[in-house]
Design an enzyme around this catalytic site. Structure first.
Site, PDB file in Angstrom:
ATOM      1  N   CYS A 183     -23.538 -12.979 -36.691  1.00 17.69           N
ATOM      2  CA  CYS A 183     -24.266 -12.859 -37.958  1.00 17.69           C
ATOM      3  C   CYS A 183     -24.800 -11.441 -38.117  1.00 17.69           C
ATOM      4  O   CYS A 183     -24.894 -10.678 -37.169  1.00 17.69           O
ATOM      5  CB  CYS A 183     -25.432 -13.838 -37.986  1.00 17.69           C
ATOM      6  SG  CYS A 183     -24.927 -15.543 -37.750  1.00 17.69           S
ATOM      7  N   ARG A 222     -18.494  -7.442 -38.933  1.00 21.44           N
ATOM      8  CA  ARG A 222     -18.902  -8.344 -37.841  1.00 21.44           C
ATOM      9  C   ARG A 222     -18.256  -9.723 -37.974  1.00 21.44           C
ATOM     10  O   ARG A 222     -18.324 -10.526 -37.048  1.00 21.44           O
ATOM     11  CB  ARG A 222     -20.424  -8.463 -37.826  1.00 21.44           C
ATOM     12  CG  ARG A 222     -21.156  -7.163 -37.533  1.00 21.44           C
ATOM     13  CD  ARG A 222     -22.598  -7.207 -37.990  1.00 21.44           C
ATOM     14  NE  ARG A 222     -23.440  -8.053 -37.181  1.00 21.44           N
ATOM     15  CZ  ARG A 222     -24.159  -7.625 -36.137  1.00 21.44           C
ATOM     16  NH1 ARG A 222     -24.079  -6.357 -35.781  1.00 21.44           N
ATOM     17  NH2 ARG A 222     -24.928  -8.440 -35.449  1.00 21.44           N
ATOM     18  N   TRP A 259     -22.023 -16.156 -39.531  1.00 22.56           N
ATOM     19  CA  TRP A 259     -20.806 -16.609 -38.854  1.00 22.56           C
ATOM     20  C   TRP A 259     -21.181 -17.955 -38.247  1.00 22.56           C
ATOM     21  O   TRP A 259     -21.982 -18.028 -37.324  1.00 22.56           O
ATOM     22  CB  TRP A 259     -20.399 -15.599 -37.777  1.00 22.56           C
ATOM     23  CG  TRP A 259     -19.070 -15.895 -37.162  1.00 22.56           C
ATOM     24  CD1 TRP A 259     -17.842 -15.805 -37.747  1.00 22.56           C
ATOM     25  CD2 TRP A 259     -18.837 -16.364 -35.824  1.00 22.56           C
ATOM     26  NE1 TRP A 259     -16.860 -16.165 -36.876  1.00 22.56           N
ATOM     27  CE2 TRP A 259     -17.432 -16.510 -35.682  1.00 22.56           C
ATOM     28  CE3 TRP A 259     -19.645 -16.659 -34.754  1.00 22.56           C
ATOM     29  CZ2 TRP A 259     -16.844 -16.939 -34.508  1.00 22.56           C
ATOM     30  CZ3 TRP A 259     -19.072 -17.080 -33.569  1.00 22.56           C
ATOM     31  CH2 TRP A 259     -17.676 -17.233 -33.452  1.00 22.56           C
ATOM     32  N   ASN A 297     -30.108 -14.200 -36.307  1.00 22.84           N
ATOM     33  CA  ASN A 297     -28.847 -13.985 -35.588  1.00 22.84           C
ATOM     34  C   ASN A 297     -29.094 -14.430 -34.156  1.00 22.84           C
ATOM     35  O   ASN A 297     -30.026 -13.958 -33.510  1.00 22.84           O
ATOM     36  CB  ASN A 297     -28.444 -12.504 -35.623  1.00 22.84           C
ATOM     37  CG  ASN A 297     -27.169 -12.248 -34.813  1.00 22.84           C
ATOM     38  OD1 ASN A 297     -26.339 -13.141 -34.655  1.00 22.84           O
ATOM     39  ND2 ASN A 297     -27.030 -11.043 -34.292  1.00 22.84           N
ATOM     40  N   GLY A 298     -28.272 -15.356 -33.659  1.00 23.20           N
ATOM     41  CA  GLY A 298     -28.431 -15.808 -32.273  1.00 23.20           C
ATOM     42  C   GLY A 298     -28.336 -17.328 -32.209  1.00 23.20           C
ATOM     43  O   GLY A 298     -27.839 -17.973 -33.125  1.00 23.20           O
ATOM     44  N   GLU A 344      -2.466  -8.731 -24.401  1.00 28.31           N
ATOM     45  CA  GLU A 344      -3.237  -8.092 -25.484  1.00 28.31           C
ATOM     46  C   GLU A 344      -2.383  -7.976 -26.741  1.00 28.31           C
ATOM     47  O   GLU A 344      -2.853  -8.221 -27.849  1.00 28.31           O
ATOM     48  CB  GLU A 344      -3.731  -6.715 -25.034  1.00 28.31           C
ATOM     49  CG  GLU A 344      -4.445  -5.916 -26.098  1.00 28.31           C
ATOM     50  CD  GLU A 344      -5.666  -6.620 -26.693  1.00 28.31           C
ATOM     51  OE1 GLU A 344      -6.102  -7.639 -26.137  1.00 28.31           O
ATOM     52  OE2 GLU A 344      -6.156  -6.156 -27.731  1.00 28.31           O
ATOM     53  N   LYS A 372      -3.394  -9.591 -30.298  1.00 26.41           N
ATOM     54  CA  LYS A 372      -3.465  -8.778 -31.526  1.00 26.41           C
ATOM     55  C   LYS A 372      -2.661  -9.430 -32.641  1.00 26.41           C
ATOM     56  O   LYS A 372      -3.115  -9.560 -33.768  1.00 26.41           O
ATOM     57  CB  LYS A 372      -2.901  -7.376 -31.276  1.00 26.41           C
ATOM     58  CG  LYS A 372      -3.802  -6.361 -30.674  1.00 26.41           C
ATOM     59  CD  LYS A 372      -4.899  -5.938 -31.596  1.00 26.41           C
ATOM     60  CE  LYS A 372      -6.297  -6.250 -31.221  1.00 26.41           C
ATOM     61  NZ  LYS A 372      -6.844  -6.957 -30.208  1.00 26.41           N
ATOM     62  N   GLU A 394      -4.309 -12.748 -33.851  1.00 29.13           N
ATOM     63  CA  GLU A 394      -5.613 -12.684 -34.537  1.00 29.13           C
ATOM     64  C   GLU A 394      -5.539 -12.007 -35.893  1.00 29.13           C
ATOM     65  O   GLU A 394      -6.378 -12.285 -36.747  1.00 29.13           O
ATOM     66  CB  GLU A 394      -6.666 -12.027 -33.653  1.00 29.13           C
ATOM     67  CG  GLU A 394      -6.445 -10.596 -33.288  1.00 29.13           C
ATOM     68  CD  GLU A 394      -7.541 -10.088 -32.349  1.00 29.13           C
ATOM     69  OE1 GLU A 394      -8.609 -10.688 -32.294  1.00 29.13           O
ATOM     70  OE2 GLU A 394      -7.316  -9.091 -31.674  1.00 29.13           O
ATOM     71  N   HIS A 418      10.393 -20.521 -16.572  1.00 33.00           N
ATOM     72  CA  HIS A 418       9.807 -21.761 -16.033  1.00 33.00           C
ATOM     73  C   HIS A 418       9.240 -22.634 -17.137  1.00 33.00           C
ATOM     74  O   HIS A 418       8.104 -23.083 -17.081  1.00 33.00           O
ATOM     75  CB  HIS A 418       8.719 -21.412 -15.002  1.00 33.00           C
ATOM     76  CG  HIS A 418       9.259 -20.697 -13.811  1.00 33.00           C
ATOM     77  ND1 HIS A 418      10.046 -21.304 -12.857  1.00 33.00           N
ATOM     78  CD2 HIS A 418       9.184 -19.385 -13.465  1.00 33.00           C
ATOM     79  CE1 HIS A 418      10.397 -20.417 -11.952  1.00 33.00           C
ATOM     80  NE2 HIS A 418       9.904 -19.244 -12.281  1.00 33.00           N
ATOM     81  N   LYS A 471     -16.791  -9.996 -34.774  1.00 30.97           N
ATOM     82  CA  LYS A 471     -16.601  -8.774 -33.989  1.00 30.97           C
ATOM     83  C   LYS A 471     -17.135  -8.964 -32.576  1.00 30.97           C
ATOM     84  O   LYS A 471     -16.591  -8.451 -31.619  1.00 30.97           O
ATOM     85  CB  LYS A 471     -17.301  -7.588 -34.633  1.00 30.97           C
ATOM     86  CG  LYS A 471     -17.070  -6.266 -33.925  1.00 30.97           C
ATOM     87  CD  LYS A 471     -15.605  -5.922 -33.825  1.00 30.97           C
ATOM     88  CE  LYS A 471     -15.331  -4.668 -33.050  1.00 30.97           C
ATOM     89  NZ  LYS A 471     -13.882  -4.503 -32.768  1.00 30.97           N
TER      90      LYS A 471
HETATM   91  C1  AGP Z   1     -11.109  -8.619 -30.600  1.00 30.21           C
HETATM   92  O1  AGP Z   1      -9.874  -8.030 -31.057  1.00 30.21           O
HETATM   93  C2  AGP Z   1     -10.783  -9.348 -29.402  1.00 30.21           C
HETATM   94  N1  AGP Z   1      -9.597 -10.100 -29.756  1.00 30.21           N
HETATM   95  C3  AGP Z   1     -11.844 -10.285 -28.876  1.00 30.21           C
HETATM   96  O2  AGP Z   1     -11.134 -11.197 -28.095  1.00 30.21           O
HETATM   97  C4  AGP Z   1     -12.856  -9.543 -28.029  1.00 30.21           C
HETATM   98  O3  AGP Z   1     -12.143  -8.745 -27.119  1.00 30.21           O
HETATM   99  C5  AGP Z   1     -13.715 -10.519 -27.237  1.00 30.21           C
HETATM  100  O4  AGP Z   1     -14.433 -11.336 -28.156  1.00 30.21           O
HETATM  101  C6  AGP Z   1     -14.690  -9.785 -26.311  1.00 30.21           C
HETATM  102  O5  AGP Z   1     -15.477  -8.926 -27.061  1.00 30.21           O
HETATM  103  P1  AGP Z   1     -16.264  -7.759 -26.287  1.00 30.21           P
HETATM  104  O6  AGP Z   1     -15.241  -6.828 -25.732  1.00 30.21           O
HETATM  105  O7  AGP Z   1     -17.127  -7.125 -27.338  1.00 30.21           O
HETATM  106  O8  AGP Z   1     -17.056  -8.415 -25.195  1.00 30.21           O
END
Ligand code: AGP
Length: 573
Positions: free
Chosen positions: A2, A27, A74, A100-101, A448, A452, A455, A471, A568
Site C-alpha cells: 500500500c 508499488r 494492495w 500500510n502493513g 528469473e 519475468k 509476471e 524427467h 513492488k
Molecule cells: C519482482 O519482479 C519480483 N518478481 C518479485 O518476485 C520480488 O523479487 C520479490 O517480491 C522480492 O522482493 P525484494 O527483492 O524487494 O525482497
C-alpha cells in the site's frame, strides 16, 4: 504494498494528494482514496481500480479543506471493493485513517469493537485503527494516538485526520516506513520519498509518532518530544521515465551504470565462510545463480533458499554460518522475518539490499547496499542485476577481480540483443507454455527469465534445470513450444547441445542465450551475449531475458510497469 500520502497547508489539497498517489502507483495497488478535513467534517472519496477512476470521482468537487490524506491499497484483508478502500472513518466520523502493513491482532480488536457496540463495515484490519482512535480520544489527539499504537501488534504506518483539528495530520509507524517532509507553508508525508515535495525530509523512527501542521512537524516517542532524523531528499529524476515508454525499459537500460556503482562500492568487501543465501522471488533467483560462485569462493557447500521455506524449515543450528538476506526493497516481510529467525538460530546475518535504511538493513547486524538506484517498475530488472553484481564482487576469487570490474561493459553489450529479443518474442504465444532452462549458474538466471515473462505477460512460463526437462516436463513440448536455453559454461556445452537437439526433435523452438557459436547455431534463434566467466554470467545473461519479456509484454498490450495482482514489495507474510 500500500501507499500513503498526506498534506496539510495546501490550497490545492485534492491535486496534491492525487499527484502524490500517482507517484506511488509503481508499488502496485487495486484501489485508491482520499480523505479531506473540511470545516463541516471529514469527507472521503474512494474508488476501486486505477487512480484515473478516483480522478473521475473527484472531478468538480470543491472543498474548503487544506489538509488531507490519501492511500493506494494492495488488498490483503478483504477484496478490492469500495467498502474496503482506505481512508476508513471511525464510528463517530471523528477520525479518518490510512494504513500500510498488517495488524496481527485484528481478530481480538474486531471483537473488542463489537463488544463496545461497533460493527466494522469493512473486512479490513485498517478500519479497526480508526475505531480505536475514537475510543481512545478524550480531547488529546497525541494521547489517543499513543494509546492506540500500544493496542496494535504487527507492522503499520498510519496517517490520520481528526475532525476537531482540521489542519493537523497524525502519523505513527512500526516497521512499515513513513517519511515526513516540510515545505514552505505546508507539511507532507508519504510512504516513499518519490511522493514527497519538500525541502527537508525526515524519517519517522520505528515506534515514533508525529503531529503535522502547516508550519512543520513534531516528533514523539513514548510521550516525549524527540529530534527527527533528517534524510536526503529523493532524487526526482528517478521518478520520471526520461523519454522511455516504460520504467521497465528505462531501468533495463540503466543496468550498466547501476552495476558499475555496485561493483565500485563493493570492491574489497568479501563474503566468506559457510553461506546460506536467502531471498524471495527474483532475489532468491539472484541467490541461486550465485551459489556455484559461492562454493568456488569458499570451498564449502553453500545453500540458497526462499525466505518462506527458511521460515518453516527445521530449526538447525546456524552458529558459525553466515546468512545472506537479499532484498531489493528491504521491506519484504518474509525476508525481514527470515533475518530475525536466522539471528535466533545463531547465524551471522548480512543484508544485501537496494534501499538505504530499509527494515532489512535495520534487522541485520551488517548490511551492504546494491546501489541500483530507486526501481519504479514493479518487475525488477536492475535490482536483480545489481544483486548478481554485488554477489559477484563479494565472492569472486582474486583472479576474477578484473572480470568483475568489466561486468558493466558486458551488460552494456548484452543490451544490443534487443532486436533479436523482439524476434524471439514473436515465438511466444499468450496461452501456450514456454520453458526457460539452464544449468549451474544459468539455472537461477533461467528461473528469473521465466518469472519475468510470467509476471508481465501472464504467459505460463516454466523455469527448471535443463537436466530436469527430460524427467517429465518434456511431455509439454509440442510443435512450436518455445524453450529458452541459457548456456554460458563451456564445460557444459555437450549437455546443452544435446538438450537443444532433444527439444527440436519434438518440434520445440530453441531460443539460445549464449556467447557460444556452436550452441547458437544449434538453436532456432540466438540472443547473443558477450563471454564472461560462467560463474559471473547471471548479471549478463539475464539481460536478453528481460528484453524478451518486455518486448512480449508490449506486443500483448500488457500494463508493463504495473502488472495485475503484483506489488513492488510484498510487505505481508
Ligand atoms: C519482482 O519482479 C519480483 N518478481 C518479485 O518476485 C520480488 O523479487 C520479490 O517480491 C522480492 O522482493 P525484494 O527483492 O524487494 O525482497
Amino acid at each position: 504494498m500500500c501507499g500513503i500520502v498526506g498534506h496539510t497547508g495546501r490550497r490545492d489539497i485534492i491535486a496534491a494528494l492525487v499527484e502524490g498517489l500517482e507517484k506511488l502507483e509503481y508499488r502496485g495497488y487495486d484501489s485508491a482514496g482520499i480523505a479531506l478535513a473540511e470545516s463541516g467534517g471529514l469527507k472521503t472519496v474512494r474508488s476501486v481500480g486505477r487512480i484515473s477512476r478516483l480522478r473521475e470521482k473527484l472531478a468538480g468537487i470543491v472543498t474548503d479543506a487544506r489538509c488531507g490524506i490519501g492511500h493506494t491499497r494492495w488488498a490483503t484483508h478483504g477484496k478490492p471493493t469500495e467498502v474496503n478502500c482506505h481512508p476508513h472513518l471511525s464510528f463517530g466520523r471523528r477520525f479518518a485513517v490510512v494504513h500500510n502493513g498488517i495488524i496481527e491482532n485484528c481478530r481480538e480488536l474486531r471483537a473488542l469493537c463489537e463488544d463496545r457496540g461497533i460493527s466494522p463495515v469493512s473486512d479490513t484490519d485498517s478500519e479497526l485503527i480508526a475505531h480505536l482512535l475514537e475510543f481512545n480520544y478524550e480531547g488529546d489527539p497525541l494521547r489517543a494516538v499513543r494509546k492506540t499504537a500500544d493496542m496494535l501488534t504487527g507492522s503499520f504506518a498510519v496517517a490520520a485526520l481528526l475532525a476537531d483539528f482540521p489542519d493537523e495530520i497524525y502519523a505513527l509507524r512500526r516497521t512499515s516506513p513513513l517519511l515526513i517532509g516540510v515545505g514552505r507553508g505546508y507539511t507532507c508525508l508519504a510512504s516513499d520519498g518519490c511522493a514527497l515535495e519538500a525541502d527537508c525530509v525526515y524519517s519517522l523512527g520505528d515506534g515514533q509518532y508525529a503531529r503535522l501542521t502547516p508550519s512543520g512537524a513534531e516528533f514523539y516517542s513514548r510521550g516525549r518530544r524527540v529530534s527527527p532524523r533528517k534524510i536526503p531528499p529523493f532524487d526526482a529524476a528517478h521518478c520520471v521515465r526520461g523519454g522511455y515508454e516504460h520504467f521497465m525499459l528505462k531501468e533495463i537500460c540503466e543496468q550498466p551504470e547501476a552495476a558499475a556503482r555496485t561493483v565500485e562500492a563493493l570492491s574489497g568487501r568479501r563474503l566468506r565462510g559457510r553461506l546460506l543465501m536467502i531471498g524471495c522471488g527474483s532475489s532468491y533467483h539472484a541467490a541461486l545463480s550465485a551459489l556455484p560462485l559461492a562454493e568456488r569462493a569458499t570451498g564449502k557447500a553453500a545453500c540458497a533458499t526462499t525466505a518462506g521455506e527458511f521460515l518453516c524449515s527445521e530449526k538447525t543450528d546456524g552458529r558459525g554460518r553466515t546468512a545472506v538476506l537479499i532484498s531489493q526493497s528491504g521491506e519484504t516481510a518474509d525476508t525481514v522475518a527470515a533475518a530475525e529467525e536466522a539471528a535466533r538460530r545463531g547465524y551471522s546475518a548480512l543484508a544485501v539490499a537496494n534501499v538505504p535504511r530499509s527494515s532489512l538493513t535495520r534487522v541485520c547486524r551488517r548490511s551492504v547496499l546494491t546501489h541500483a538506484g530507486p526501481e519504479i517498475s514493479v518487475a525488477t530488472t536492475k535490482g536483480f542485476t545489481s544483486q548478481a553484481a554485488a554477489l559477484s564482487a563479494m565472492l569472486a576469487p582474486p583472479p576474477l577481480a578484473e572480470e568483475v570490474r568489466r561486468l558493466p561493459f558486458a551488460i552494456e553489450r548484452a543490451l544490443n540483443c534487443d532486436g533479436d529479443a523482439s524476434a524471439a518474442a514473436r515465438l511466444l504465444k499468450a496461452d501456450k507454455a514456454a520453458f526457460f532452462i539452464g544449468r549451474k549458474s544459468d539455472l537461477g538466471t533461467a528461473l528469473e527469465g521465466a518469472l519475468k515473462l510470467r509476471e508481465i505477460t501472464y504467459i505460463p512460463a516454466f523455469g527448471l534445470s535443463a537436466g530436469e526437462l527430460k524427467h517429465g516436463s518434456i511431455a509439454l513440448i509440442e510443435e512450436g513450444t518455445p524453450v529458452v536455453l541459457v548456456h554460458t559454461d563451456p564445460q557444459l556445452k555437450d549437455k546443452s547441445l544435446l538438450t537443444a537437439a532433444t527439444v527440436r526433435a519434438r518440434g520445440g523452438r530453441v531460443i539460445a542465450v549464449t556467447p557460444d557459436d556452436e550452441v547458437a547455431a544449434a538453436a532456432d534463434l540466438a540472443l547473443r551475449i558477450p563471454a564472461v566467466h560462467p560463474l559471473l554470467s547471471p548479471a549478463v545473461a539475464v539481460v536478453p531475458l528481460q528484453l524478451l519479456a518486455y518486448r512480449a509484454a508490449v506486443a500483448l498490450g500488457r500494463d508493463v510497469d504495473k502488472p495485475r495482482n503484483l506489488a513492488k514489495s510484498v510487505t505481508v507474510e
